[in-house]
Design an enzyme around this catalytic site. Structure first.
Site, PDB file in Angstrom:
ATOM      1  N   GLY A   1       0.814  -1.213   0.000  1.00 11.03           N
ATOM      2  CA  GLY A   1       0.000   0.000   0.000  1.00 11.03           C
ATOM      3  C   GLY A   1       0.846   1.260   0.000  1.00 11.03           C
ATOM      4  O   GLY A   1       1.883   1.329   0.659  1.00 11.03           O
ATOM      5  N   SER A   2       0.389   2.275  -0.755  1.00 13.63           N
ATOM      6  CA  SER A   2       1.132   3.534  -0.826  1.00 13.63           C
ATOM      7  C   SER A   2       0.334   4.685  -0.225  1.00 13.63           C
ATOM      8  O   SER A   2       0.571   5.841  -0.539  1.00 13.63           O
ATOM      9  CB  SER A   2       1.496   3.847  -2.272  1.00 13.63           C
ATOM     10  OG  SER A   2       0.315   4.010  -3.040  1.00 13.63           O
ATOM     11  N   GLY A   3      -0.636   4.360   0.626  1.00 16.34           N
ATOM     12  CA  GLY A   3      -1.376   5.405   1.340  1.00 16.34           C
ATOM     13  C   GLY A   3      -0.540   5.920   2.502  1.00 16.34           C
ATOM     14  O   GLY A   3       0.675   5.714   2.559  1.00 16.34           O
ATOM     15  N   PHE A   4      -1.196   6.577   3.447  1.00 14.09           N
ATOM     16  CA  PHE A   4      -0.457   7.144   4.579  1.00 14.09           C
ATOM     17  C   PHE A   4       0.322   6.077   5.341  1.00 14.09           C
ATOM     18  O   PHE A   4       1.490   6.264   5.656  1.00 14.09           O
ATOM     19  CB  PHE A   4      -1.421   7.859   5.533  1.00 14.09           C
ATOM     20  CG  PHE A   4      -1.918   9.174   5.007  1.00 14.09           C
ATOM     21  CD1 PHE A   4      -1.047  10.247   4.870  1.00 14.09           C
ATOM     22  CD2 PHE A   4      -3.243   9.350   4.650  1.00 14.09           C
ATOM     23  CE1 PHE A   4      -1.496  11.475   4.390  1.00 14.09           C
ATOM     24  CE2 PHE A   4      -3.694  10.574   4.169  1.00 14.09           C
ATOM     25  CZ  PHE A   4      -2.826  11.633   4.037  1.00 14.09           C
TER      26      PHE A   4
ATOM     27  N   VAL B   1      -1.883  -6.762  -4.980  1.00 15.10           N
ATOM     28  CA  VAL B   1      -1.569  -7.991  -4.246  1.00 15.10           C
ATOM     29  C   VAL B   1      -2.747  -8.942  -4.360  1.00 15.10           C
ATOM     30  O   VAL B   1      -3.872  -8.606  -3.981  1.00 15.10           O
ATOM     31  CB  VAL B   1      -1.232  -7.684  -2.777  1.00 15.10           C
ATOM     32  CG1 VAL B   1      -1.107  -8.975  -1.976  1.00 15.10           C
ATOM     33  CG2 VAL B   1       0.065  -6.888  -2.700  1.00 15.10           C
TER      34      VAL B   1
ATOM     35  N   GLU C   1     -17.753  18.255   3.852  1.00  9.86           N
ATOM     36  CA  GLU C   1     -16.915  19.113   3.021  1.00  9.86           C
ATOM     37  C   GLU C   1     -17.401  19.136   1.570  1.00  9.86           C
ATOM     38  O   GLU C   1     -17.394  20.180   0.920  1.00  9.86           O
ATOM     39  CB  GLU C   1     -15.451  18.675   3.147  1.00  9.86           C
ATOM     40  CG  GLU C   1     -14.937  18.994   4.563  1.00  9.86           C
ATOM     41  CD  GLU C   1     -13.512  18.562   4.863  1.00  9.86           C
ATOM     42  OE1 GLU C   1     -12.822  19.288   5.586  1.00  9.86           O
ATOM     43  OE2 GLU C   1     -13.093  17.491   4.387  1.00  9.86           O
TER      44      GLU C   1
ATOM     45  N   GLN D   1      -4.322  10.106  10.593  1.00  7.43           N
ATOM     46  CA  GLN D   1      -3.341  10.107  11.676  1.00  7.43           C
ATOM     47  C   GLN D   1      -3.081   8.701  12.212  1.00  7.43           C
ATOM     48  O   GLN D   1      -1.950   8.358  12.551  1.00  7.43           O
ATOM     49  CB  GLN D   1      -3.811  11.019  12.819  1.00  7.43           C
ATOM     50  CG  GLN D   1      -3.296  12.440  12.710  1.00  7.43           C
ATOM     51  CD  GLN D   1      -1.773  12.508  12.666  1.00  7.43           C
ATOM     52  OE1 GLN D   1      -1.070  11.757  13.334  1.00  7.43           O
ATOM     53  NE2 GLN D   1      -1.254  13.404  11.844  1.00  7.43           N
TER      54      GLN D   1
END
Lengths: 506, 506
Positions: free
Chosen positions: A14-17, A82, A177, A327
């Protein structure tokens, strides 16, 4: 655990946070890191709604992961989805455009994130897209603007009202938002751009089954946010359950149990998420439990039971009711990296594995922007709303965006929008609006093809029929077809085009 | 020509340079302008190659046409693809998401532009996309970057060489600028981002059947450009004809008549254009001739024979060998607008129609950028190359980009790239790469469905089968299916969802 002569290998999925911060936190560790990702980019998801509403561009909120870790010598980025993790063999298999790669790991950090959940009503997705990817955001942008464009073409007032009704399902930060920005489009940016109606007549509805807007911020701030949204023209309907979504609108049940139908062309779903199916896949191979949102119930050190070298971080894991927010992904990714780095260091010095202190989440608060100069924020016990919260929101987001140049570009875009009402990214294309559903239907038609009567794998059909060539020679195929291909071309699988077992499983 | 009580109506088809500048030039005229466009945006095509190579974003080179003419009271923008023009009835029919609109005109300006031409080899398009639209540019960006990503995954050196070979067909400005930017990616931006190969080993080939690069600039500047391209790593093959294009490469015949196959995953077509089919459509209804590129041979006043109120401008027309460039579209669009404005003014004052001075093209020169600090330019008889031409290129393009804020954003993007090698827009998605071909195949499969044996219109099939719902209730249908729908729902056609004949034909 590590063998002499080769470094400890950490595979990050994964390339998220979670994945990006884990990989970056390993920069000084004596380990080899392979980051496997489905997409070429790290996406700053908290600003995705600004891509959907024409404020920012793709490049401003997403950068190629490869470029972000270019200067970190111990990381390799490997594109691929994957398809399986083998906890016994300690291998990860991924596929990219028909090319299968099998890699072994010493430690594994799984951070494959979550996707939109329709709570069992996946058919809602056709008419009410979610907001999780770049493609989603560009499709939403297209749907929102095209609704206004279509309203300019019709002479029928009922049809026009349907086209000018926007329904956002889910009153969490994304829903709030988005609703606020659609109001910004209708009441500021687009005013005067249409001849046959006033864009300010658009209806924007924000629905949620819960009794509060922004429940994570607590009732008081939720009430503040709801009031502020109503002032800028958003209608809020809480305690309202969505029963159906189709091309023409949504059917809801209100708090009194009464059913209504809201005629609306443009619907947006931001009501829930479900973890990557890799969570379920890991649970099947271990003693780990999975909750109703598909998240793995991890140990105090974020590993799965019986596999102290397999960490699950970010939106894919749950523990003590931790919130699935950016976070948490950042902190849990860093935590996993720290444990691995410390243990690799101990191993190279011939020391025993240090004990792991349990993961502690540090709540940095939560916030959402409502409109120009207005936001709500909670940091610990401090509650803020109005311009102070808005300033804080701007500061926190600018600091957290990756890259100096993206920060400048985003600040510039925000400045134009605040000074005037200008949004620099309102260009849309038909393909961006229609591609997701057509691609989905093509895949569905393919998967739905019945297995052949003799039980043998099916031969590929005429490519123009059900099997579609998606790009240079790669054909989108069902499980049956893949099985056929696998058997037919088994000999090739061991050659260059097959799995590239670049290092033996340990 | 104009009737009392209602203003003269000008219909403009197309939102490219010709259409936009025609509409804007009519701002002070006592006319009503309806601009009909397939896309929601005006695209600054000369910078499209920078979208394809990660320098600029969609919004920086394209803005909604509606926003660009928002402050011009006499213009209405109407989204839709023009499906027919009736020169006898003086009407234009357009379709947008299943909604048909019929409008009458007093004057017509047709500026529907040109599309990529494969000279009868349309099957090349699957493997060698052109560069005419936003979707094309994002697909190309994806194909270029994904080729590098795939090269990182393979262990086979032959496969890797194929993946790292980029073939650009056509050495006009677009081909030259694309080849130069791919070299910029390989030799600057991407250096160090891959572990298994050096991006500088990529081969970039620029092919053309002609004997010169940039033939419009003349042999000397063409030779300068060719030398400069070779210095930055582009191989140039002139006098070379493309005989076939498939997933694995291109087959070419060189100047000596010998055939070669170049193994290459990423191919780009910028070898030719053909005018919108509306050109042929107009020719069929008039005495106008059409050239081999589908362009209408217009009268000295840019009208078609026998129809002094129908102007054809930009890439759709030809006369005296005028070049099909942005400047021609701008100047011819403005010319048509001026004639209409003058005649409308004369009519309101009861004067006779003024004579039309023939259209005169003012050649403002031609230029192409090669690399950082290097371009070639010809203005009249002055030939420039090197940094002076490069400065001129920057100045001309910045001045011509629409909008102050886009100019700032573009200058900033160029500054980052010149100072370092940073490109801010390298994010790609799989959907952007695969959608065009899948959508095309779905449409092809639909169109290829044989007519039913009894000759009656077919009933729609299972939507999951061949007929695909493209968006909220709009179904992509073949001609036969449309006929079925038309007959079945004829009664509805006269209601709100049908043609909106907003003003009687004159």
């Amino acid at each position: 655990m590590s063998q002499p002569m080769r470094p400890h290998r950490v595979v990050v999925i994964g390339s998220g946070f979670g994945g990006l911060f884990a990989a970056k936190s390993l920069r000084r560790a004596d380990v080899e890191v392979i980051l496997v990702s489905r997409t070429n980019h790290h996406l700053f998801q908290p600003l995705l709604y600004q891509l959907a509403t024409g404020i920012l561009s793709e490049g401003e909120i997403a950068s190629p992961t490869r470029m972000l870790v270019k200067d970190q010598a111990n990381v390799t980025v490997q594109l691929g989805e994957v398809t399986s993790i083998d906890l016994a063999d300690r291998t990860v298999t991924s596929v990219h455009r028909g090319h299968t790669t099998l890699i072994g790991y010493d430690s594994l950090i799984v951070s494959a994130g979550a996707r939109q959940s329709y709570f069992g009503n996946d058919h809602f997705a056709e008419h009410a897209p979610g907001l999780k990817t770049i493609d989603d955001a560009l499709e939403l942008r297209g749907r929102i603007l095209t609704a206004f464009d279509q309203a300019e073409l019709t002479a029928d007032p009922v049809e026009r009202e349907k086209l000018l009704t926007f329904v956002v399902v889910g009153a969490g930060p994304t829903g709030v938002e988005l609703a606020g920005q659609i109001a910004g489009l209708a009441h500021r940016t687009l005013v005067g751009a249409y001849q046959k109606f006033d864009t300010r007549d658009a209806r924007i509805l924000l629905l949620d089954a819960a009794s509060d807007v922004l429940p994570r911020l607590g009732g008081d701030l939720g009430a503040e946010a709801a009031e502020a949204l109503e002032r800028i023209g958003v209608e809020i309907r809480l305690g309202t359950t969505v029963e159906d979504v189709d091309a023409d609108g949504v059917t809801v049940k209100d708090g009194k149990g009464e059913r209504h139908t809201i005629a609306a062309t443009c619907k947006i779903w931001s009501a829930g998420v479900v973890a990557s199916p890799l969570g379920e896949h890991l649970a099947q191979q271990s003693a780990a439990a999975v909750d109703s949102a598909g998240r793995i119930e991890v140990q105090p050190d974020l590993t799965i039971p019986g596999h102290p070298n397999v960490f699950v971080v970010g939106d894919m894991m749950t523990r003590d009711g931790l919130p699935s927010v950016a976070q948490l992904a950042i902190q849990s990714g860093r935590y996993a990296a720290r444990q691995i780095a410390a243990e690799a260091k101990a191993a190279t010095r011939g020391k025993r594995r240090p004990d792991r202190a349990p993961f502690r989440y540090r709540d940095k608060g939560s916030m959402a922007i409502i409109s120009r100069f207005n936001a709500v924020a909670r940091i610990g016990k401090i509650e803020l709303h109005g311009w102070l919260a808005w300033m804080l929101w701007i500061a926190v987001h600018i600091v957290n965006v990756v890259g100096f140049r993206s920060r400048i570009a985003i600040l510039l875009a925000w400045m134009w929008m605040l000074l005037g009402s200008w949004r620099g990214h309102l260009t849309v294309t038909d393909q961006q609006i229609t591609a997701r559903n057509v691609l989905h239907q093509v895949r569905q038609a393919e998967t739905a093809a019945p297995p052949p009567p003799d039980g043998h794998p099916r031969a590929p059909q005429n490519p123009g029929d059900r099997c579609v060539t998606t790009t240079e020679g790669v054909t989108a195929c069902s499980a049956q077809r893949m099985e056929y291909r696998r058997r037919t071309f088994r000999s090739q699988l061991n050659s260059s085009s097959g799995p590239n077992r670049s290092f033996p499983a340990v």
